[in-house]
Design an enzyme around this catalytic site. Structure first.
Site, PDB file in Angstrom:
ATOM      1  N   GLU A   1       7.792 -10.491 -10.556  1.00 57.21           N
ATOM      2  CA  GLU A   1       7.306  -9.136 -10.846  1.00 57.21           C
ATOM      3  C   GLU A   1       8.453  -8.148 -10.912  1.00 57.21           C
ATOM      4  O   GLU A   1       8.518  -7.316 -11.830  1.00 57.21           O
ATOM      5  CB  GLU A   1       6.291  -8.694  -9.792  1.00 57.21           C
ATOM      6  CG  GLU A   1       5.724  -7.312 -10.089  1.00 57.21           C
ATOM      7  CD  GLU A   1       5.028  -6.668  -8.903  1.00 57.21           C
ATOM      8  OE1 GLU A   1       3.944  -6.093  -9.093  1.00 57.21           O
ATOM      9  OE2 GLU A   1       5.585  -6.719  -7.779  1.00 57.21           O
TER      10      GLU A   1
ATOM     11  N   TRP B   1      -1.160  -9.029 -11.545  1.00 61.74           N
ATOM     12  CA  TRP B   1      -1.594  -7.895 -12.356  1.00 61.74           C
ATOM     13  C   TRP B   1      -2.781  -8.243 -13.249  1.00 61.74           C
ATOM     14  O   TRP B   1      -3.252  -7.401 -14.020  1.00 61.74           O
ATOM     15  CB  TRP B   1      -0.440  -7.389 -13.226  1.00 61.74           C
ATOM     16  CG  TRP B   1       0.528  -6.506 -12.500  1.00 61.74           C
ATOM     17  CD1 TRP B   1       1.654  -6.890 -11.827  1.00 61.74           C
ATOM     18  CD2 TRP B   1       0.456  -5.081 -12.377  1.00 61.74           C
ATOM     19  NE1 TRP B   1       2.295  -5.794 -11.289  1.00 61.74           N
ATOM     20  CE2 TRP B   1       1.590  -4.673 -11.609  1.00 61.74           C
ATOM     21  CE3 TRP B   1      -0.434  -4.116 -12.831  1.00 61.74           C
ATOM     22  CZ2 TRP B   1       1.834  -3.340 -11.298  1.00 61.74           C
ATOM     23  CZ3 TRP B   1      -0.182  -2.781 -12.522  1.00 61.74           C
ATOM     24  CH2 TRP B   1       0.935  -2.407 -11.756  1.00 61.74           C
TER      25      TRP B   1
ATOM     26  N   TYR C   1       5.358   0.758 -14.439  1.00 60.22           N
ATOM     27  CA  TYR C   1       6.688   0.827 -13.824  1.00 60.22           C
ATOM     28  C   TYR C   1       7.855   0.537 -14.758  1.00 60.22           C
ATOM     29  O   TYR C   1       8.802   1.319 -14.853  1.00 60.22           O
ATOM     30  CB  TYR C   1       6.747  -0.130 -12.630  1.00 60.22           C
ATOM     31  CG  TYR C   1       5.766   0.191 -11.540  1.00 60.22           C
ATOM     32  CD1 TYR C   1       6.038   1.176 -10.587  1.00 60.22           C
ATOM     33  CD2 TYR C   1       4.556  -0.489 -11.459  1.00 60.22           C
ATOM     34  CE1 TYR C   1       5.120   1.473  -9.593  1.00 60.22           C
ATOM     35  CE2 TYR C   1       3.635  -0.196 -10.463  1.00 60.22           C
ATOM     36  CZ  TYR C   1       3.928   0.784  -9.533  1.00 60.22           C
ATOM     37  OH  TYR C   1       3.024   1.080  -8.551  1.00 60.22           O
TER      38      TYR C   1
ATOM     39  N   CYS D   1       1.706   3.221  -7.493  1.00 63.17           N
ATOM     40  CA  CYS D   1       1.546   3.365  -6.043  1.00 63.17           C
ATOM     41  C   CYS D   1       2.897   3.598  -5.390  1.00 63.17           C
ATOM     42  O   CYS D   1       3.044   4.489  -4.566  1.00 63.17           O
ATOM     43  CB  CYS D   1       0.866   2.133  -5.459  1.00 63.17           C
ATOM     44  SG  CYS D   1      -0.832   1.903  -6.016  1.00 63.17           S
TER      45      CYS D   1
ATOM     46  N   ARG E   1       2.862   6.467  -2.518  1.00 66.61           N
ATOM     47  CA  ARG E   1       1.747   7.418  -2.355  1.00 66.61           C
ATOM     48  C   ARG E   1       0.509   6.742  -1.789  1.00 66.61           C
ATOM     49  O   ARG E   1      -0.278   7.350  -1.070  1.00 66.61           O
ATOM     50  CB  ARG E   1       1.402   8.070  -3.699  1.00 66.61           C
ATOM     51  CG  ARG E   1       0.835   7.094  -4.703  1.00 66.61           C
ATOM     52  CD  ARG E   1       0.156   7.747  -5.895  1.00 66.61           C
ATOM     53  NE  ARG E   1      -0.393   6.718  -6.772  1.00 66.61           N
ATOM     54  CZ  ARG E   1      -1.624   6.219  -6.671  1.00 66.61           C
ATOM     55  NH1 ARG E   1      -2.453   6.659  -5.749  1.00 66.61           N
ATOM     56  NH2 ARG E   1      -2.033   5.282  -7.500  1.00 66.61           N
TER      57      ARG E   1
ATOM     58  N   ASP F   1      -1.863  -0.280   0.145  1.00 64.52           N
ATOM     59  CA  ASP F   1      -2.827  -1.292   0.579  1.00 64.52           C
ATOM     60  C   ASP F   1      -2.099  -2.152   1.610  1.00 64.52           C
ATOM     61  O   ASP F   1      -1.320  -3.043   1.270  1.00 64.52           O
ATOM     62  CB  ASP F   1      -3.264  -2.108  -0.643  1.00 64.52           C
ATOM     63  CG  ASP F   1      -4.156  -3.295  -0.305  1.00 64.52           C
ATOM     64  OD1 ASP F   1      -4.335  -3.600   0.892  1.00 64.52           O
ATOM     65  OD2 ASP F   1      -4.646  -3.941  -1.247  1.00 64.52           O
TER      66      ASP F   1
END
Length: 314
Positions: free
Chosen positions: A58, A80, A144, A196, A216, A219
């Site tokens: 990733e 994803w 991203y 995130c 921000r 999880d």
């Protein structure tokens, strides 16, 4: 990784019960920071097995500026897939079983989970075999990789934030502007999932590179272990590119939450004793980090407790 377990305990003890976008519900705290000394081992969670191969593939996907899940699926990385799959099943071209709220429904119904798995298999096979389908439904929008490597500027050109930061670290290490942001307000609505982990900054002292991430939304059970390892790895890679040693990874969290359907898993994890951290190995055969492939990065001495499964909230 005591810092991570302390975060879990803090949320369980002091978290506010909140609703959320997914409809799952969470326990949440706001504003929390952890610090990891990267000279003392690689911070890959040991109280449950965490898939380093997925973290590596990733991150390299981000570094290359890629935004299509086809690349990840080809590497058997499916972290994803749900967001791309959601785009397909909500489209006019989807004519399979009803997939409304498929994540929540599958977590509560094993028979429906099998149906989702069947449709997901069809989706993945079409992503790999059908160029037009992959273009339409595999791309996650300007997530991203796009923001890191090709931020759109007002004059129609683009800004390679990552390359700019590397140049800045090499030529002006004491600068306070070694910053990359993934939060682009003009494009957030076009993203499959708004970032995130939104913003990171590098800092150089005593020839050591440190990184601070502002996240921000966190999880804590499923995502945060990946985020810790991913940004620790990013720090190692950028340090390598700039001929620096590694220092700290500082992880600052905004809304840090445990989903209501992860509580049992978190409590199970808290019964486990942390083990020694592994070490990171990066192949020296490639000159630049932008040439690396997943097999060039590995860990040694990783001896975690068994994996703990939990549903993802989409």
């Amino acid at each position: 990784m005591d810092q991570y377990l302390q975060l879990c305990q803090t949320i369980l003890a002091n978290g506010a019960v909140k609703d959320d976008r997914t409809g799952t519900g969470t326990k949440s705290i706001f504003g929390y920071q952890m610090r990891f000394d990267l000279t003392k081992g690689f911070p890959l969670l040991t109280t449950k097995r965490t898939a380093m191969r997925l973290i590596v593939s990733e991150l390299l996907w981000f570094l290359k500026g890629d935004t299509n899940v086809r690349t990840l699926i080809a590497e058997n990385n499916h972290i994803w897939d749900e967001w791309a799959f959601e785009k397909w099943v909500k489209s006019e071209n989807y004519n399979g079983p009803d997939m409304t709220d498929f994540g929540l429904r599958a977590a509560q119904d094993e028979a429906f989970q099998q149906i989702v798995d069947e449709q997901m298999t069809i989706f993945r096979e079409r992503i790999l075999s059908d160029d037009e389908f992959a273009k339409s439904y595999g791309d996650l929008g300007p997530v991203y990789g796009r923001q890191w490597r090709s931020w759109p500027s007002a004059d129609g050109s683009s800004i390679d934030q990552l390359k700019n930061v590397i140049n800045s670290l090499k030529n002006n290490p004491d600068s306070r502007r070694h910053i990359v942001t993934a939060w682009n307000p003009s494009e957030v609505d076009q993203m499959a999932l708004p970032p995130c982990h939104t913003f990171f900054q590098f800092y150089v002292a005593d020839n050591k590179l440190s990184c601070q991430l502002y996240q921000r939304s966190a999880d804590v059970f499923l995502g945060v272990p990946f985020n810790i390892a991913s940004y620790a790895l990013l720090t190692h890679l950028i340090a390598r590119e700039c001929n620096l040693e590694v220092g700290e990874f500082v992880h600052t969290l905004g809304d840090a939450h445990i989903y209501s359907n992860h509580m049992d898993q978190v409590n199970e994890q808290l019964t486990r004793e942390p083990r020694d951290l592994p070490t990171l190995t990066i192949s020296s055969e490639k000159e630049s980090i932008f040439e690396l492939v997943t097999s060039d990065i590995s860990i040694e001495g990783y001896n975690p407790h068994p994996r703990i499964k939990a549903p993802i909230a989409v």
